[in-house]
Scaffold this motif. Sequence first.
Motif, PDB file in Angstrom:
ATOM      1  N   ALA A  86       0.749  -1.495   0.311  1.00 11.36           N
ATOM      2  CA  ALA A  86       0.157  -0.139   0.127  1.00 11.36           C
ATOM      3  C   ALA A  86       0.839   1.341   0.121  1.00 11.36           C
ATOM      4  O   ALA A  86       2.233   1.139   0.536  1.00 11.36           O
ATOM      5  CB  ALA A  86      -1.070   0.284   0.941  1.00 11.36           C
ATOM      6  N   VAL A  87       0.353   2.470  -0.802  1.00  8.52           N
ATOM      7  CA  VAL A  87       1.493   3.489  -0.373  1.00  8.52           C
ATOM      8  C   VAL A  87       0.804   4.094   0.106  1.00  8.52           C
ATOM      9  O   VAL A  87      -0.147   4.470   0.565  1.00  8.52           O
ATOM     10  CB  VAL A  87       1.004   4.325  -1.686  1.00  8.52           C
ATOM     11  CG1 VAL A  87       1.153   5.540  -1.746  1.00  8.52           C
ATOM     12  CG2 VAL A  87       1.072   3.189  -2.969  1.00  8.52           C
ATOM     13  N   LYS A  88       1.644   4.764   0.977  1.00 10.26           N
ATOM     14  CA  LYS A  88       1.676   5.990   2.651  1.00 10.26           C
ATOM     15  C   LYS A  88       1.812   7.250   1.920  1.00 10.26           C
ATOM     16  O   LYS A  88       1.075   7.755   2.615  1.00 10.26           O
ATOM     17  CB  LYS A  88       2.897   5.462   3.466  1.00 10.26           C
ATOM     18  CG  LYS A  88       3.066   6.080   4.688  1.00 10.26           C
ATOM     19  CD  LYS A  88       4.258   5.587   6.141  1.00 10.26           C
ATOM     20  CE  LYS A  88       3.907   6.360   6.449  1.00 10.26           C
ATOM     21  NZ  LYS A  88       5.229   6.427   7.870  1.00 10.26           N
ATOM     22  N   SER A  89       2.675   7.233   1.433  1.00 11.81           N
ATOM     23  CA  SER A  89       2.596   9.131   0.779  1.00 11.81           C
ATOM     24  C   SER A  89       3.350   9.121  -0.333  1.00 11.81           C
ATOM     25  O   SER A  89       3.967   8.491  -1.650  1.00 11.81           O
ATOM     26  CB  SER A  89       3.842  10.307   2.437  1.00 11.81           C
ATOM     27  OG  SER A  89       4.244   9.039   1.771  1.00 11.81           O
ATOM     28  N   LEU A  90       3.111  10.106  -1.149  1.00 12.77           N
ATOM     29  CA  LEU A  90       3.575  10.843  -2.375  1.00 12.77           C
ATOM     30  C   LEU A  90       4.911  12.481  -2.031  1.00 12.77           C
ATOM     31  O   LEU A  90       3.898  13.205  -1.237  1.00 12.77           O
ATOM     32  CB  LEU A  90       2.441  10.879  -3.375  1.00 12.77           C
ATOM     33  CG  LEU A  90       2.902  11.620  -4.544  1.00 12.77           C
ATOM     34  CD1 LEU A  90       3.408  10.661  -5.836  1.00 12.77           C
ATOM     35  CD2 LEU A  90       2.222  11.892  -5.404  1.00 12.77           C
ATOM     36  N   GLN A  91       5.466  12.058  -2.427  1.00 17.45           N
ATOM     37  CA  GLN A  91       6.781  13.477  -2.559  1.00 17.45           C
ATOM     38  C   GLN A  91       6.525  14.101  -4.225  1.00 17.45           C
ATOM     39  O   GLN A  91       6.968  13.619  -5.368  1.00 17.45           O
ATOM     40  CB  GLN A  91       7.586  12.837  -1.757  1.00 17.45           C
ATOM     41  CG  GLN A  91       7.850  12.998  -0.804  1.00 17.45           C
ATOM     42  CD  GLN A  91       9.007  12.093   0.200  1.00 17.45           C
ATOM     43  OE1 GLN A  91       9.291  12.713  -0.573  1.00 17.45           O
ATOM     44  NE2 GLN A  91       9.351  11.720   1.422  1.00 17.45           N
ATOM     45  N   ALA A  92       5.360  14.356  -4.590  1.00 16.02           N
ATOM     46  CA  ALA A  92       5.227  14.699  -6.242  1.00 16.02           C
ATOM     47  C   ALA A  92       5.761  15.455  -6.541  1.00 16.02           C
ATOM     48  O   ALA A  92       6.896  15.627  -7.422  1.00 16.02           O
ATOM     49  CB  ALA A  92       4.066  15.532  -6.640  1.00 16.02           C
ATOM     50  N   ASN A  93       6.563  16.380  -5.462  1.00 16.81           N
ATOM     51  CA  ASN A  93       7.866  17.676  -6.371  1.00 16.81           C
ATOM     52  C   ASN A  93       9.036  16.674  -6.612  1.00 16.81           C
ATOM     53  O   ASN A  93      10.056  16.819  -7.181  1.00 16.81           O
ATOM     54  CB  ASN A  93       8.236  18.960  -5.701  1.00 16.81           C
ATOM     55  CG  ASN A  93       7.709  19.661  -5.434  1.00 16.81           C
ATOM     56  OD1 ASN A  93       6.325  19.579  -6.531  1.00 16.81           O
ATOM     57  ND2 ASN A  93       7.210  20.000  -4.558  1.00 16.81           N
ATOM     58  N   ASP A  94       9.181  15.146  -5.886  1.00 18.89           N
ATOM     59  CA  ASP A  94      10.611  13.978  -5.728  1.00 18.89           C
ATOM     60  C   ASP A  94      10.069  13.822  -6.673  1.00 18.89           C
ATOM     61  O   ASP A  94      11.080  12.879  -6.895  1.00 18.89           O
ATOM     62  CB  ASP A  94      10.951  14.009  -4.783  1.00 18.89           C
ATOM     63  CG  ASP A  94      11.334  15.435  -3.412  1.00 18.89           C
ATOM     64  OD1 ASP A  94      11.976  16.300  -4.161  1.00 18.89           O
ATOM     65  OD2 ASP A  94      11.135  15.528  -2.830  1.00 18.89           O
ATOM     66  N   HIS A  95       9.338  13.190  -7.785  1.00 11.13           N
ATOM     67  CA  HIS A  95       9.069  12.007  -7.921  1.00 11.13           C
ATOM     68  C   HIS A  95       9.289  10.454  -7.460  1.00 11.13           C
ATOM     69  O   HIS A  95       9.672  10.055  -7.657  1.00 11.13           O
ATOM     70  CB  HIS A  95       9.631  11.777  -9.794  1.00 11.13           C
ATOM     71  CG  HIS A  95       9.203  12.934 -10.428  1.00 11.13           C
ATOM     72  ND1 HIS A  95       9.031  14.522 -10.325  1.00 11.13           N
ATOM     73  CD2 HIS A  95       8.358  12.708 -10.965  1.00 11.13           C
ATOM     74  CE1 HIS A  95       8.657  15.410 -10.750  1.00 11.13           C
ATOM     75  NE2 HIS A  95       8.348  14.194 -11.843  1.00 11.13           N
TER      76      HIS A  95
END
Length: 494
Positions: A86-95
């Motif tokens: 399962a995905v815990k979090s996304l750091q979109a700026n860092d991809h």
Amino acid sequence: MACSSPRDKPVRFAVVGGGVAGVTCAEQLASQFPSDNVVLLTAAPLVKTVTNYKQVSKIIEDFDVEEQPSSLLEEKYPNLKVVHAAVKSLQANDHVLLTEKGAKVSYEKLCLCNGARPRLLIQDNPHVLGIRDTDSAQDFQKRLSKAKRVLVVGNGGIALELVYEVEGCEVIWAIKDKAIGNTFFDAGAAQFLIPSLGADKPEKAITCKRSRYTTEAPGASDPPCADAGEPGQSGPSAEPGSALGPDWHEGISLRGAEEKVSHKVCVECECEIQKIYSKEEFMLSPLHQSSDMGTWLVYVQLTNGKIYGCDFIVSATGVVPNTEPFLPGNKFELAEDGGFLVDDHMRTSEPDVFAAGDVCSAGWEPGPLWQQARQMGWYAGRCMAADVLGEPIELDFCFELFTHVTKFFNYKVVLLGKYNAQGLGQNHELLVRCSKGMEYVKVVLSGGRMMGAVLIGETDLEETFENLILNQMDLSAYGEDLLNPGIDIEDYFD
């Protein structure tokens, strides 16, 4: 193929979600970029794949949905790696994606296809069950086997399937609308279908022969009683599995504890749940003193004044997009339903992040009436590919005309275009043909041109009507003869 870390070269494409949208998107990317790594992250041990695909007409599709081990997907596409986490979090700026297991996945392009979860009437009530994935369907089957009466709340696809399929148990069906199935059809079609709720169900023609796989948690002593989703969990930390397919009830027993009850459904229209009582609460309330309800595990007071006791409640009142793990620290633009808002290339407001399926909503006008998982996943994959290659891409033809093929009450149901005159105001007319117990055909006309249609039963009109909607032929001269059963309209217009 191992997942990369931020210090390594990122994978070319990452897709989150093992449902139809996510798997279709991942397959599209893996086949178009055989030399690039594609990672599919899913919380469930099985993935949903499309099988027996048929292109019925230019736009209308017919297919089955099958649960398969991810290893079969990896065998088909050597460059595709399925990660069960399962995905815990996304750091979109860092991809970068962070999983619950502590792994990091860095990517160039990301597509979020992690679906939605049931919108429960009330949270953390042991007597209220939402049905969304195969794990919750298994829980429903176990509870039903001991039940004599259940109360179903909701008027969408899951509710329509449930009330018809359940046997050996009385079903109280509470809907807030005037007629059943208003998401899909009008009151006329509802009246056509209502008799099926009181009639004996036809014997199932053929047992589903498609492969079904089960999962078992380590150390479990009892095998699951149906094809399972991810291992059972409870509480707010439970990760939802993939959405149910259109024939999720095939091959599993949906029978209650009443041997003498075959098929009994009571429909309560234009009402909602006012209050839910546990057995103990009800016994102490004034309602118990003034009624002889018998002893049940839970009691429900409806807004129409009626009170029912039952063994449990099924909440089938819609879904909530699973956006939460991806929102903190990012700047996603959200739609009214809380889903990711996407443009006509399936892009979210965060760079290099796309979305498809129930987790997103179309931000273009006019958008599709609702999301079609396979079509959106496939189109999202094409858009990601075009973005990488720097190539232009036009809005896919599948969004030009809304089409939906399903099955309710053992009837084939086809919805085309503006099938309920959506957005036409008073500027439309309806033509209806109905043969009791056989077929129901409704056509929506505006300015003499066909704008939509509802087909129930084996009408064989879907391709002809699709063509008439697309080519916008002026049908004024035909009047009501357009649906005259004595005229072979298929041959006439084909």
